[in-house]
Write a protein that holds these residues in place. Structure first.
Motif, PDB file in Angstrom:
ATOM      1  N   SER A   9      45.404  39.291  39.197  1.00 59.59           N
ATOM      2  CA  SER A   9      44.559  40.311  39.083  1.00 59.59           C
ATOM      3  C   SER A   9      45.207  41.165  38.055  1.00 59.59           C
ATOM      4  N   TYR A  45      37.535  33.295  35.709  1.00 61.27           N
ATOM      5  CA  TYR A  45      37.510  34.655  36.126  1.00 61.27           C
ATOM      6  C   TYR A  45      36.438  34.805  37.248  1.00 61.27           C
ATOM      7  N   THR A  49      38.513  39.795  45.719  1.00 65.51           N
ATOM      8  CA  THR A  49      39.880  40.182  45.616  1.00 65.51           C
ATOM      9  C   THR A  49      40.696  39.853  44.310  1.00 65.51           C
ATOM     10  N   HIS A  50      40.456  38.875  43.727  1.00 73.47           N
ATOM     11  CA  HIS A  50      41.245  38.579  42.562  1.00 73.47           C
ATOM     12  C   HIS A  50      40.311  38.467  41.527  1.00 73.47           C
ATOM     13  N   ASP A  51      41.042  38.743  40.202  1.00 70.89           N
ATOM     14  CA  ASP A  51      40.157  38.798  39.022  1.00 70.89           C
ATOM     15  C   ASP A  51      40.384  37.188  38.534  1.00 70.89           C
TER      16      ASP A  51
END
Length: 108
Positions: A9, A45, A49-51
């Protein structure tokens, strides 16, 4: 060579820099892993929760750890997690070996 899945992230400041100056960060990731003799298999991408996610191949855990430390130390990420991936054959080997380990639960 072992495979690794990373979840990352960006910080809000990094997103702001990318909005002002868009760039393909997969190219940077490729250069990092190739510097230790590895290969980037994918860069994505995501929403959630995560980029983003990376799929890497590296010669060994120490090489991947070096890449992870360099990226984490750069300050552009708010989180970076890496998981070592096992092939089906490696997992089957581990299952066969586990049979011979005499595990005892705590308190037994």
């Amino acid at each position: 060579m072992p495979l690794y899945l990373s979840r990352f992230s960006y910080t809000p400041e990094t997103w702001a820099r990318l909005i002002g100056h868009p760039e393909d960060r997969a190219q940077a990731a490729r250069a990092y892993i190739e510097s230790v003799g590895g290969k980037l298999h994918g860069f994505w991408y995501a929403f959630g929760t995560h980029d983003g996610y990376n799929l890497w191949e590296a010669p060994d855990n120490v090489s991947m750890a070096a890449v992870a430390l360099a990226i984490s130390g750069g300050g552009a990420l708010s989180s970076f997690e890496t998981t070592v991936l096992l092939s089906v054959d490696e997992t089957l080997d581990a299952l066969r070996r586990a049979e011979h380990i005499q595990y005892r639960a705590p308190g037994e």
